[in-house]
Design a protein around this motif. Structure first.
Motif, mmCIF file in Angstrom:
data_model
loop_
_atom_site.group_PDB
_atom_site.id
_atom_site.type_symbol
_atom_site.label_atom_id
_atom_site.label_comp_id
_atom_site.label_asym_id
_atom_site.label_seq_id
_atom_site.Cartn_x
_atom_site.Cartn_y
_atom_site.Cartn_z
ATOM 1 N N ILE A 57 0.839 -1.198 0.000
ATOM 2 C CA ILE A 57 0.000 0.000 0.000
ATOM 3 C C ILE A 57 0.874 1.248 0.000
ATOM 4 O O ILE A 57 0.620 2.216 -0.721
ATOM 5 C CB ILE A 57 -0.945 -0.010 1.217
ATOM 6 N N HIS A 58 1.936 1.247 0.825
ATOM 7 C CA HIS A 58 2.840 2.396 0.921
ATOM 8 C C HIS A 58 3.475 2.696 -0.428
ATOM 9 O O HIS A 58 3.539 3.862 -0.862
ATOM 10 C CB HIS A 58 3.914 2.118 1.975
ATOM 11 N N ASP A 59 3.937 1.662 -1.142
ATOM 12 C CA ASP A 59 4.571 1.854 -2.444
ATOM 13 C C ASP A 59 3.580 2.443 -3.443
ATOM 14 O O ASP A 59 3.931 3.300 -4.264
ATOM 15 C CB ASP A 59 5.113 0.528 -2.973
ATOM 16 N N HIS A 60 2.325 1.977 -3.377
ATOM 17 C CA HIS A 60 1.289 2.494 -4.285
ATOM 18 C C HIS A 60 1.027 3.973 -4.016
ATOM 19 O O HIS A 60 0.905 4.782 -4.940
ATOM 20 C CB HIS A 60 0.002 1.687 -4.108
ATOM 21 N N LEU A 61 0.976 4.343 -2.739
ATOM 22 C CA LEU A 61 0.720 5.733 -2.374
ATOM 23 C C LEU A 61 1.859 6.642 -2.792
ATOM 24 O O LEU A 61 1.640 7.796 -3.192
ATOM 25 C CB LEU A 61 0.491 5.837 -0.861
ATOM 26 N N GLU A 62 3.084 6.140 -2.712
ATOM 27 C CA GLU A 62 4.248 6.930 -3.100
ATOM 28 C C GLU A 62 4.166 7.353 -4.569
ATOM 29 O O GLU A 62 4.689 8.401 -4.964
ATOM 30 C CB GLU A 62 5.542 6.147 -2.867
ATOM 31 N N GLY A 63 3.506 6.541 -5.384
ATOM 32 C CA GLY A 63 3.395 6.837 -6.804
ATOM 33 C C GLY A 63 2.270 7.803 -7.154
ATOM 34 O O GLY A 63 2.133 8.201 -8.320
ATOM 35 N N MET A 64 1.455 8.194 -6.181
ATOM 36 C CA MET A 64 0.350 9.118 -6.421
ATOM 37 C C MET A 64 0.822 10.557 -6.239
ATOM 38 O O MET A 64 1.798 10.825 -5.556
ATOM 39 C CB MET A 64 -0.801 8.815 -5.455
ATOM 40 N N THR A 65 0.101 11.492 -6.874
ATOM 41 C CA THR A 65 0.412 12.908 -6.707
ATOM 42 C C THR A 65 -0.124 13.394 -5.369
ATOM 43 O O THR A 65 -0.991 12.757 -4.761
ATOM 44 C CB THR A 65 -0.211 13.747 -7.831
ATOM 45 N N ALA A 66 0.373 14.558 -4.911
ATOM 46 C CA ALA A 66 -0.097 15.123 -3.648
ATOM 47 C C ALA A 66 -1.598 15.407 -3.709
ATOM 48 O O ALA A 66 -2.315 15.206 -2.724
ATOM 49 C CB ALA A 66 0.684 16.401 -3.327
ATOM 50 N N ALA A 67 -2.073 15.893 -4.854
ATOM 51 C CA ALA A 67 -3.509 16.186 -5.003
ATOM 52 C C ALA A 67 -4.346 14.917 -4.874
ATOM 53 O O ALA A 67 -5.403 14.922 -4.231
ATOM 54 C CB ALA A 67 -3.763 16.863 -6.344
ATOM 55 N N GLU A 68 -3.880 13.827 -5.488
ATOM 56 C CA GLU A 68 -4.597 12.557 -5.389
ATOM 57 C C GLU A 68 -4.609 12.047 -3.957
ATOM 58 O O GLU A 68 -5.622 11.536 -3.472
ATOM 59 C CB GLU A 68 -3.950 11.521 -6.325
ATOM 60 N N LEU A 69 -3.484 12.202 -3.271
ATOM 61 C CA LEU A 69 -3.388 11.754 -1.885
ATOM 62 C C LEU A 69 -4.326 12.561 -0.988
ATOM 63 O O LEU A 69 -4.991 12.007 -0.112
ATOM 64 C CB LEU A 69 -1.948 11.888 -1.391
ATOM 65 N N ARG A 70 -4.379 13.878 -1.196
ATOM 66 C CA ARG A 70 -5.265 14.713 -0.379
ATOM 67 C C ARG A 70 -6.723 14.325 -0.597
ATOM 68 O O ARG A 70 -7.515 14.260 0.341
ATOM 69 C CB ARG A 70 -5.058 16.180 -0.723
ATOM 70 N N ARG A 71 -7.087 14.080 -1.857
ATOM 71 C CA ARG A 71 -8.463 13.687 -2.162
ATOM 72 C C ARG A 71 -8.802 12.365 -1.485
ATOM 73 O O ARG A 71 -9.888 12.198 -0.907
ATOM 74 C CB ARG A 71 -8.645 13.591 -3.677
ATOM 75 N N HIS A 72 -7.888 11.422 -1.524
ATOM 76 C CA HIS A 72 -8.103 10.118 -0.900
ATOM 77 C C HIS A 72 -8.210 10.263 0.616
ATOM 78 O O HIS A 72 -9.068 9.654 1.261
ATOM 79 C CB HIS A 72 -6.939 9.195 -1.262
ATOM 80 N N ALA A 73 -7.332 11.091 1.202
ATOM 81 C CA ALA A 73 -7.347 11.297 2.652
ATOM 82 C C ALA A 73 -8.649 11.956 3.101
ATOM 83 O O ALA A 73 -9.212 11.600 4.142
ATOM 84 C CB ALA A 73 -6.156 12.161 3.061
#
Length: 208
Positions: free
Chosen positions: A170-186
């Motif tokens: 999961i961590h490796d997958h998240l590392e490949g996402m953009t900050a905007a995508e991560l914020r939306r997911h969070a």
């Protein structure tokens, strides 16, 4: 070694890892559940050393993590259909351990499991559990499911689905996402102050 894991404690001690998800109780469910031994102290979903255990008062479902086919967030439910003791679906034979009517995780299995009757006469292709933060449990179980080999499972070999490896994936997958995508997911997961977090902080919070 014990690591904080977004509200849970992830215990790492080779060669096994364990994580526990408590159930979330609505007041009416807590009151009625007492008659069936259903209380916060007697309800939890635990993943430990390749085994999933769902305890619900007097009832318990135990299966290897290699038997998990999929997991998804479901709900809301009709209270009358889920409150009290375990409920059995007349449509597909699925079993429900519910302590609220809002949201839970439906876990589907490759091979049916037992747990609704003491003699083990009934089997179930799925189990719904109303744990805290169901999205996190569903994501973890899907990652574990993807890490198992169906061919090995059918041949009778035990496939080890280590929680630590699942979290690392999961961590490796998240590392490949953009900050905007991560914020939306969070934000979808309800993580507070996600809009102000750095990418590293978002990855750390979501890795749970």
């Amino acid at each position: 070694m014990r690591l904080p894991c977004a509200g849970y404690v992830l215990t790492m001690s080779p060669p096994m890892s364990a994580v526990t998800f408590p159930f979330r109780f609505e007041p009416s469910f807590r009151l009625l559940g007492r008659f069936f031994g259903v209380s916060p102290q007697r309800c939890a979903v635990t993943i430990d050393d390749g085994q999933l255990t769902a305890r619900f008062g007097f009832w318990t479902v135990v299966t290897e993590t290699s038997n998990i086919a999929d997991a998804s967030v479901t709900g809301p439910y009709r209270t009358v259909k889920v409150i009290g003791p375990p409920h059995l679906s007349m449509v597909d034979g699925g079993l429900t351990f519910a302590t609220n009517a809002e949201q839970g995780v439906c876990i589907s299995f490759r091979q049916p499991v037992h747990g609704s009757d003491p003699l083990g006469l009934l089997s179930h292709r799925s189990l719904t559990v109303t744990v805290d933060e169901p999205a996190r449990l569903a994501e973890l179980l899907r990652t574990i499911s993807q890490s198992t080999d169906p061919q090995s499972h059918r041949s009778g070999e035990r496939v080890s689905a280590d929680v630590h490896d699942a979290v690392a994936t999961i961590h490796d997958h998240l590392e490949g996402m953009t900050a905007a995508e991560l914020r939306r997911h969070a934000q979808q997961l309800g993580i507070p102050r996600a809009s102000k977090m750095s990418k590293a902080a978002l990855v750390s919070s979501l890795s749970a």
